[in-house]
Design a protein around this motif. Structure first.
Motif, mmCIF file in Angstrom:
data_model
loop_
_atom_site.group_PDB
_atom_site.id
_atom_site.type_symbol
_atom_site.label_atom_id
_atom_site.label_comp_id
_atom_site.label_asym_id
_atom_site.label_seq_id
_atom_site.Cartn_x
_atom_site.Cartn_y
_atom_site.Cartn_z
ATOM 1 N N ARG A 78 -3.328 49.103 -75.765
ATOM 2 C CA ARG A 78 -4.236 47.966 -75.584
ATOM 3 C C ARG A 78 -4.517 47.735 -74.110
ATOM 4 O O ARG A 78 -3.662 47.960 -73.280
ATOM 5 N N VAL A 79 -5.685 47.190 -73.849
ATOM 6 C CA VAL A 79 -6.016 46.867 -72.467
ATOM 7 C C VAL A 79 -5.346 45.548 -72.103
ATOM 8 O O VAL A 79 -4.728 45.399 -71.056
ATOM 9 N N VAL A 80 -5.475 44.574 -73.004
ATOM 10 C CA VAL A 80 -4.847 43.274 -72.777
ATOM 11 C C VAL A 80 -3.827 43.025 -73.890
ATOM 12 O O VAL A 80 -4.128 43.221 -75.070
ATOM 13 N N THR A 81 -2.630 42.634 -73.521
ATOM 14 C CA THR A 81 -1.570 42.388 -74.502
ATOM 15 C C THR A 81 -1.481 40.909 -74.858
ATOM 16 O O THR A 81 -1.190 40.552 -75.993
ATOM 17 N N GLY A 82 -1.704 40.058 -73.869
ATOM 18 C CA GLY A 82 -1.574 38.626 -74.136
ATOM 19 C C GLY A 82 -2.407 37.789 -73.178
ATOM 20 O O GLY A 82 -2.812 38.252 -72.109
ATOM 21 N N VAL A 83 -2.668 36.562 -73.622
ATOM 22 C CA VAL A 83 -3.385 35.594 -72.782
ATOM 23 C C VAL A 83 -2.444 34.400 -72.588
ATOM 24 O O VAL A 83 -1.879 33.901 -73.565
ATOM 25 N N THR A 84 -2.254 33.999 -71.349
ATOM 26 C CA THR A 84 -1.330 32.888 -71.104
ATOM 27 C C THR A 84 -2.052 31.745 -70.402
ATOM 28 O O THR A 84 -3.149 31.927 -69.867
ATOM 29 N N HIS A 85 -1.413 30.592 -70.423
ATOM 30 C CA HIS A 85 -1.965 29.476 -69.667
ATOM 31 C C HIS A 85 -0.829 28.702 -69.029
ATOM 32 O O HIS A 85 0.310 28.753 -69.511
ATOM 33 N N ASP A 86 -1.144 28.025 -67.962
ATOM 34 C CA ASP A 86 -0.146 27.242 -67.251
ATOM 35 C C ASP A 86 -0.790 25.944 -66.786
ATOM 36 O O ASP A 86 -1.731 25.969 -65.996
ATOM 37 N N ARG A 87 -0.287 24.836 -67.323
ATOM 38 C CA ARG A 87 -0.839 23.538 -66.921
ATOM 39 C C ARG A 87 -0.083 22.964 -65.725
ATOM 40 O O ARG A 87 -0.529 22.012 -65.110
ATOM 41 N N ASN A 88 1.064 23.539 -65.451
ATOM 42 C CA ASN A 88 1.898 23.039 -64.354
ATOM 43 C C ASN A 88 1.423 23.630 -63.021
ATOM 44 O O ASN A 88 2.133 24.363 -62.347
ATOM 45 N N VAL A 89 0.167 23.341 -62.687
ATOM 46 C CA VAL A 89 -0.440 23.954 -61.506
ATOM 47 C C VAL A 89 -1.133 22.876 -60.677
ATOM 48 O O VAL A 89 -1.726 21.951 -61.231
ATOM 49 N N ALA A 90 -1.039 22.983 -59.374
ATOM 50 C CA ALA A 90 -1.824 22.112 -58.495
ATOM 51 C C ALA A 90 -2.466 22.981 -57.424
ATOM 52 O O ALA A 90 -1.933 24.036 -57.064
ATOM 53 N N LYS A 91 -3.639 22.534 -56.982
ATOM 54 C CA LYS A 91 -4.369 23.295 -55.968
ATOM 55 C C LYS A 91 -4.390 22.496 -54.666
ATOM 56 O O LYS A 91 -4.735 21.323 -54.655
ATOM 57 N N ILE A 92 -4.007 23.152 -53.590
ATOM 58 C CA ILE A 92 -4.009 22.504 -52.268
ATOM 59 C C ILE A 92 -5.091 23.192 -51.440
ATOM 60 O O ILE A 92 -5.183 24.425 -51.450
ATOM 61 N N THR A 93 -5.891 22.434 -50.731
ATOM 62 C CA THR A 93 -6.911 23.033 -49.876
ATOM 63 C C THR A 93 -6.824 22.436 -48.481
ATOM 64 O O THR A 93 -6.791 21.212 -48.329
ATOM 65 N N ALA A 94 -6.778 23.306 -47.493
ATOM 66 C CA ALA A 94 -6.879 22.861 -46.100
ATOM 67 C C ALA A 94 -8.276 23.268 -45.642
ATOM 68 O O ALA A 94 -8.613 24.458 -45.691
ATOM 69 N N THR A 95 -9.100 22.299 -45.248
ATOM 70 C CA THR A 95 -10.479 22.634 -44.872
ATOM 71 C C THR A 95 -10.589 22.776 -43.353
ATOM 72 O O THR A 95 -9.822 22.168 -42.594
ATOM 73 N N GLY A 96 -11.559 23.612 -42.962
ATOM 74 C CA GLY A 96 -11.884 23.743 -41.533
ATOM 75 C C GLY A 96 -10.765 24.280 -40.677
ATOM 76 O O GLY A 96 -10.627 23.913 -39.501
ATOM 77 N N VAL A 97 -9.968 25.190 -41.239
ATOM 78 C CA VAL A 97 -8.859 25.760 -40.462
ATOM 79 C C VAL A 97 -9.431 26.711 -39.403
ATOM 80 O O VAL A 97 -10.327 27.501 -39.700
ATOM 81 N N ALA A 98 -8.913 26.624 -38.185
ATOM 82 C CA ALA A 98 -9.412 27.467 -37.090
ATOM 83 C C ALA A 98 -9.240 28.942 -37.448
ATOM 84 O O ALA A 98 -8.177 29.341 -37.932
ATOM 85 N N ASP A 99 -10.281 29.729 -37.214
ATOM 86 C CA ASP A 99 -10.259 31.157 -37.540
ATOM 87 C C ASP A 99 -9.594 31.930 -36.403
ATOM 88 O O ASP A 99 -10.267 32.491 -35.551
ATOM 89 N N ARG A 100 -8.258 31.891 -36.368
ATOM 90 C CA ARG A 100 -7.557 32.623 -35.313
ATOM 91 C C ARG A 100 -6.223 33.151 -35.853
ATOM 92 O O ARG A 100 -5.689 32.626 -36.846
ATOM 93 N N PRO A 101 -5.699 34.215 -35.201
ATOM 94 C CA PRO A 101 -4.462 34.809 -35.720
ATOM 95 C C PRO A 101 -3.338 33.766 -35.757
ATOM 96 O O PRO A 101 -3.225 32.944 -34.843
ATOM 97 N N GLY A 102 -2.577 33.797 -36.831
ATOM 98 C CA GLY A 102 -1.399 32.915 -36.895
ATOM 99 C C GLY A 102 -1.613 31.635 -37.680
ATOM 100 O O GLY A 102 -0.645 30.960 -38.027
ATOM 101 N N ALA A 103 -2.871 31.302 -38.009
ATOM 102 C CA ALA A 103 -3.115 30.037 -38.713
ATOM 103 C C ALA A 103 -2.464 30.077 -40.114
ATOM 104 O O ALA A 103 -1.733 29.154 -40.504
#
Ligand code: ADP
Ligand code: ASP
Ligand code: MG
Length: 404
Positions: A249-274
Motif C-alpha cells: 500500500r502507498v498509505v497505511t493509515g491516516v492520523t490526527h492530532d488535536r494537541n497542537v498549537a502554532k507559534i508564529t514570529a513575524t518580521g524576523v530579521a533575515d540574517r544568520p543565527g536568527a
C-alpha cells in the motif's frame, strides 16, 4: 515456557468487574505455562481527575509534586489487580516503578527510562509469582519519583519486555488493534493485521494515541515483538513487526492530532543565527518542536511558524518572546485552534504523488492547509481544529483504506 509482558490501559481496569476480567486473562496466561509480567495504567480517567485536582490548588504546581500525585493512580490499579489475582488463589506481587527498578532521567512529568535493573522482577518470577508493575512511573538515581508523559504505561511495558527479553509484549486496550484511522472518528476504519515499526512510530508521533510515541521508538530500536489487542474481546490484534504485509500500500493509515498549537514570529530579521536563537530558546525549556516553516524573506524580514504540543504553547511563546528583540521579531502569535492530519505509509518512498493526492482531497473538502511537513513515509498538514473529522474521513476515503 515463555515470558510475556501484558499491559492493560486505563479503560481496561476501570471498575471492579474490569479488574476481575483482567485478572482472569493474566491467570489464563500463567496457567498456559508462561511467566507473566503485567503493566497497568491508572483506572479510567483517574489521571485526568488528579490533574484537575492539582489545578484547583495551583495554576502551576511544582513538577515534582505533580509526579508524586500522578504516580498514585497507577498504584491504585496494581494493588487492586494483585488482590483480584490473589483472590483466585495465585501467587502475585505488585511493584511500583521504583520497586521494579525502572530508572529514569532526572526530569519530571516527561522522564525517559534510562535502564531497568531486572533483578527484583527476576527474583519474584523465580519464586513463581505473577508480577504486576505500575506503568507510567520510574525513579531517578536520587530516588525521586518521576512519570513518563501521558500514555507512558505503554513505554513501561515495552521497556520491561526489552529488558527481560520477553517473547512478546501485548498492549491490551479498548480497541481491537491499530486501525487505518482512529475508529472513533472513522467508522469505516479497518484493523491492520500487521504494521511495521517505522509506520507505527510515524503514526504514534502524529497522534495515533493507541501507542505512546516513546514506546514505538523503543520497540523499533530493540525489535520488541509487539501486539496491540482488545482487553474486551478475545480476538487477534495487530502485530507490530519488522516487515509488514501492508507494504504494497502507498498509505497505511491516516492520523490526527488535536494537541497542537502554532507559534508564529513575524518580521524576523533575515540574517544568520536568527533561527538558531529562537529554537535554542525553545529547546532550553524542554519543548519539542514538530513542524517549522519560514516564509521567503521580503525586505529582509521573514515569518517563522512552528508547531508544538498545545500543552507546551505557553512555554514556547514565553521562550520566543524572551528573544524577540534579539532576532528583530515584530510579533509573537500563538494559535491553539489548529490540528494536524497526516497520511503515513512505507509505500510512499517508491510512489510519488501522495502529497498531491492528499492536498487534492483536502481541497475538494474545502479545507485550507496552513502548514505542511513531510518525511520519507509521512505527509502532515496543519488545518483548523474544527475541520479535523472531515479531513480524516476525506483522506481515509481518498486512499481507499476501508478496503483490504
Ligand atoms: P489505553 O487507556 O488502553 O492506553 P488509549 O486511550 O491511550 O488507551 O488509546 C486507545 C485509543 O486510541 C482508542 O480508543 C482510539 O480512539 C485511539 N486511536 C487513535 N488512533 C488510533 C488508531 N489508528 N488505531 C486504533 N486506535 C486509535
Ligand atoms: N495514566 C497515565 C495517563 O493517563 C499513563 C497511561 O495511561 O498510559 O496518561
Ligand atoms: Mg494509552
Amino acid at each position: 515456557m515463555g515470558l510475556i509482558v501484558q499491559k492493560f490501559g486505563g479503560s481496561s481496569v476501570a471498575g471492579a468487574d474490569r479488574v476481575k476480567n483482567v485478572a482472569a486473562r493474566v491467570v489464563a496466561t500463567r496457567r498456559a505455562g508462561h511467566r507473566v509480567v503485567v503493566v497497568v495504567s491508572a483506572p479510567g480517567d483517574m489521571t485526568d481527575d488528579l490533574i484537575r485536582m492539582a489545578r484547583q490548588i495551583s495554576e502551576q504546581p511544582p513538577a515534582r509534586e505533580m509526579d508524586m500525585l500522578l504516580a498514585t493512580g497507577e498504584q491504585v490499579s496494581i494493588a487492586l489487580l494483585a488482590m483480584a489475582i490473589h483472590a483466585g488463589g495465585h501467587e502475585v506481587i505488585s511493584l511500583t516503578g521504583g520497586q521494579a527498578r525502572i530508572r529514569t532521567e532526572r526530569v519530571h512529568t516527561r522522564a525517559r527510562i534510562v535502564d531497568v535493573d531486572r533483578r527484583r522482577i527476576d527474583r519474584e518470577l523465580a519464586s513463581g509469582r505473577i508480577v504486576i508493575v505500575a506503568g507510567f512511573q520510574g525513579i531517578t538515581d536520587e530516588e525521586e519519583i518521576t512519570t513518563l508523559g501521558r500514555g507512558g504505561s505503554d513505554t513501561t511495558a515495552v521497556a520491561l519486555a526489552s529488558a527481560l527479553g520477553a517473547d512478546v509484549c501485548q498492549i491490551y486496550t479498548d480497541v481491537e488493534g491499530v486501525f487505518t484511522a482512529d475508529p472513533r472518528l472513522v467508522p469505516a476504519a479497518r484493523k491492520l493485521r500487521e504494521i511495521s515499526y517505522d509506520e507505527m512510530l510515524e503514526m504514534a508521533s502524529s497522534g495515533a494515541l493507541v501507542l505512546q510515541t516513546r514506546a514505538a521508538e523503543l520497540a523499533k530500536q530493540y525489535r520488541v515483538p509487539l501486539e496491540v489487542r482488545s482487553s474486551f474481546v478475545d480476538r487477534e490484534g495487530t502485530m507490530v513487526t519488522d516487515r509488514s504485509i501492508e507494504r504494497r500500500r502507498v498509505v497505511t493509515g491516516v492520523t490526527h492530532d488535536r494537541n497542537v498549537a502554532k507559534i508564529t514570529a513575524t518580521g524576523v530579521a533575515d540574517r544568520p543565527g536568527a533561527a538558531h536563537t529562537i529554537f535554542r530558546a525553545v529547546a532550553a525549556r524542554h519543548v519539542n518542536v514538530n513542524m517549522i516553516i519560514q516564509s521567503v524573506p521580503r525586505h529582509e524580514r521573514a515569518d517563522i511558524s512552528f508547531t508544538v504540543a498545545a500543552s507546551d504553547m505557553r512555554a514556547a511563546v514565553d521562550a520566543v518572546r524572551a528573544v524577540a528583540a534579539e532576532v528583530g521579531a515584530e510579533e509573537v502569535l500563538a494559535d491553539d485552534g489548529v490540528a494536524m492530519v497526516s497520511a503515513v505509509g512505507a509505500g510512499m518512498i517508491s510512489n510519488p504523488g501522495v502529497a498531491a493526492r492528499m492536498f487534492g482531497a483536502l481541497a475538494a473538502a474545502g479545507i485550507n492547509i496552513e502548514l505542511i511537513a513531510t518525511s520519507e513515509i509521512k505527509v502532515s498538514c496543519v488545518i483548523r481544529a474544527s475541520e479535523v473529522e472531515r479531513a480524516v474521513q476525506a483522506l481515509h476515503a481518498e486512499f481507499e483504506l476501508q478496503h483490504e
